[in-house]
Scaffold this active site. Sequence first.
Site, mmCIF file in Angstrom:
data_model
loop_
_atom_site.group_PDB
_atom_site.id
_atom_site.type_symbol
_atom_site.label_atom_id
_atom_site.label_comp_id
_atom_site.label_asym_id
_atom_site.label_seq_id
_atom_site.Cartn_x
_atom_site.Cartn_y
_atom_site.Cartn_z
ATOM 1 N N LYS A 303 119.771 -8.398 -54.646
ATOM 2 C CA LYS A 303 119.194 -9.691 -54.283
ATOM 3 C C LYS A 303 120.203 -10.810 -54.559
ATOM 4 O O LYS A 303 120.960 -10.726 -55.525
ATOM 5 C CB LYS A 303 117.947 -9.959 -55.136
ATOM 6 C CG LYS A 303 116.725 -9.174 -54.750
ATOM 7 C CD LYS A 303 115.546 -9.574 -55.622
ATOM 8 C CE LYS A 303 114.316 -8.718 -55.351
ATOM 9 N NZ LYS A 303 113.750 -8.894 -54.013
ATOM 10 N N ARG A 378 107.257 0.146 -52.683
ATOM 11 C CA ARG A 378 106.530 1.156 -51.903
ATOM 12 C C ARG A 378 106.993 2.562 -52.250
ATOM 13 O O ARG A 378 106.246 3.519 -52.100
ATOM 14 C CB ARG A 378 106.682 0.847 -50.402
ATOM 15 C CG ARG A 378 108.092 0.895 -49.887
ATOM 16 C CD ARG A 378 108.261 0.139 -48.572
ATOM 17 N NE ARG A 378 108.185 -1.308 -48.745
ATOM 18 C CZ ARG A 378 108.228 -2.187 -47.759
ATOM 19 N NH1 ARG A 378 108.359 -1.779 -46.510
ATOM 20 N NH2 ARG A 378 108.153 -3.478 -48.016
HETATM 21 N N1 BES Z 1 109.570 -7.482 -55.641
HETATM 22 C C1 BES Z 1 109.932 -7.790 -54.309
HETATM 23 C C2 BES Z 1 108.911 -8.673 -53.608
HETATM 24 C C3 BES Z 1 108.732 -10.074 -54.146
HETATM 25 C C4 BES Z 1 109.375 -11.141 -53.563
HETATM 26 C C5 BES Z 1 107.867 -10.311 -55.189
HETATM 27 C C6 BES Z 1 109.177 -12.426 -54.037
HETATM 28 C C7 BES Z 1 107.665 -11.601 -55.663
HETATM 29 C C8 BES Z 1 108.314 -12.654 -55.078
HETATM 30 C C9 BES Z 1 110.049 -6.510 -53.502
HETATM 31 O O1 BES Z 1 110.459 -5.390 -54.196
HETATM 32 C C10 BES Z 1 111.068 -6.746 -52.447
HETATM 33 O O2 BES Z 1 112.199 -6.922 -52.783
HETATM 34 N N2 BES Z 1 110.644 -6.711 -51.200
HETATM 35 C C11 BES Z 1 111.501 -6.899 -50.096
HETATM 36 C C12 BES Z 1 111.095 -5.895 -49.031
HETATM 37 C C13 BES Z 1 112.042 -5.801 -47.886
HETATM 38 C C14 BES Z 1 113.389 -5.321 -48.332
HETATM 39 C C15 BES Z 1 111.439 -4.869 -46.864
HETATM 40 C C16 BES Z 1 111.354 -8.325 -49.594
HETATM 41 O O3 BES Z 1 110.255 -8.872 -49.631
HETATM 42 O O4 BES Z 1 112.360 -8.894 -49.186
HETATM 43 MN MN MN Z 2 112.592 -5.257 -54.300
#
Ligand code: BES
Ligand code: MN
Length: 526
Positions: A303, A378
């Site tokens: 990230k 997931r």
């Molecule tokens: N933990 C994150 C989602 C999240 C984002 C929680 C902001 C709280 C605040 C999750 O694991 C994630 O990174 N999701 C990705 C999914 C994508 C790669 C399909 C996302 O939302 O970008």
């Molecule tokens: Mn994630």
Amino acid sequence: MQIEVAQGDISQFKAEAIIVNWVEGAATPAGATASVDKALGGLLTRELQTLPQVFKGKLGETCVLPTYGQLVARYVVVVGLGSVEALNALQLRRASAAAIRACGKLKVKQVASLLHGSDLNGSDLQGAGGAENSPERLARLLAEGALLGDYQFMLRKGKKTAESQKESAGNEDEELGGHGLETLTIVAPQAEQLKAIELGLGLGRMIGVHTNLARDWVNDSANYVTPTFLKTQAQALQGVTCEVLDFDQIRKLGMGAFELVAKGSDEPPYLIHLCYKPSGKASKKVALVGKGVTFDSGGLSLKPPASMELMKMDMAGAAAVLATLKAISEFKNLDVEVHGFIATCENMPSARSSKPGDVVTAMSGKTIEVNNTDAEGRLILCDALTYAQQQTDPDELLDLATLTGACVTALGKVAAGIMGTSDDLINRVRAAGEQAGEKLWQLPLYEEYQSFLKSDIADLINSGSKGQAGSSAGGMFLKAFVDKNRAWAHLDIAGPAWVTSDVPETPKGGTGFGVRTLLYYLYNLN
Ligand code: BES
Ligand code: MN
Ligand code: ZN
């Protein structure tokens, strides 16, 4: 803060501050507020009428008046209830929270409150979700609001020296909390009400205390709240059984998806299984599954810093499940068999991390192409869902997860997304959320979204939606691991699990979202 009940006239009550209320736009007070007004020689009516620009009785508005020795209490805190036409659970909870926070600023320890809403007759409370203004309900909402509003995350504040206290004097943030309130006494004029108030107080206390516990876990840093920490918390619960699968067992059971996420970190992962059984025959069996990623760096699909900053909160689903199990194990009078499953690990980049493009076999036998290591929730949940269903064959299956940023984009911090296989279950969870003061908005799992799961080389891909319907795509992925005909609901709590604006009953930071909804949902099954 202790919450107690006493019978008497609040205007004579021995406390440092007493809380009364005001209906928006009212010219004169009613009930206990009127008795305080009278004891003060009409001060409230006079002040509030001459100061309409300062205090209108709007919901959550507060006004503090010193009593100058006319009452035992040094202060009267008047809280606005908003308009009576719409007085509902949210108003009662918020008014209570706002009043408690005003008391916190006064640095008092002993406060007393009238029972908000009890001075209005039943018909005034239409719009309160069908429920009447029974003392039980009013006390529950008062207690919930007071505990939620009094919350402050203090665990990691250093011990204050006299010197640092001087330095921080006048700092608004510091003054907001740690509130130091010791006792809140609900003062009821009639002895016949006390029993009902006690009852409601018991429920409200359970709900408030455990929401705050989940908040502590979410607010606390990832260097403290590790998978091992969550395991220790789970094992410490009384009145529930707790089985913990370690990394070896996770591997041996064939949870390849969970393993793929966990292996990049030095912190050992766990799959925790808590079980609450009622003393008599269970009316239903429910399984709750929580995402417990104690830190989500994204893995090798790293990230950017701004998105990573708050990723200690990525275990909010697990916190909600854990706190809910703790609450019911202590409260005990629930007729439902409840299983709590917590899949917990870190998502880290390292030489042992999975690489984008890796293919793994999940416990269900399905193969997954992991094109994005940041769609890790997931992956751990699919194996936890398979395991939960195999172990318990539940009547109803719910999972709570901070799963997608797309859900934050769609619904903001206001509501969680909910989707699943049973509209009946979804509607009951949404209704429980309504009672609890937590919003859940249904998102679709249309067949067309199936195309998002297509991989060229495996059964599924973990991130295929590319900027389209990201929350539903996450839901569709999980659905591929839910048995046919299983009543299942997926709650994407990525938005409301953490807030940045300060609402009286929801101070900024971790909110404990889900605890209240789950408790109302479960006790509604009773
Ligand atoms: N933990 C994150 C989602 C999240 C984002 C929680 C902001 C709280 C605040 C999750 O694991 C994630 O990174 N999701 C990705 C999914 C994508 C790669 C399909 C996302 O939302 O970008
Ligand atoms: Mn994630
Ligand atoms: Zn995550």
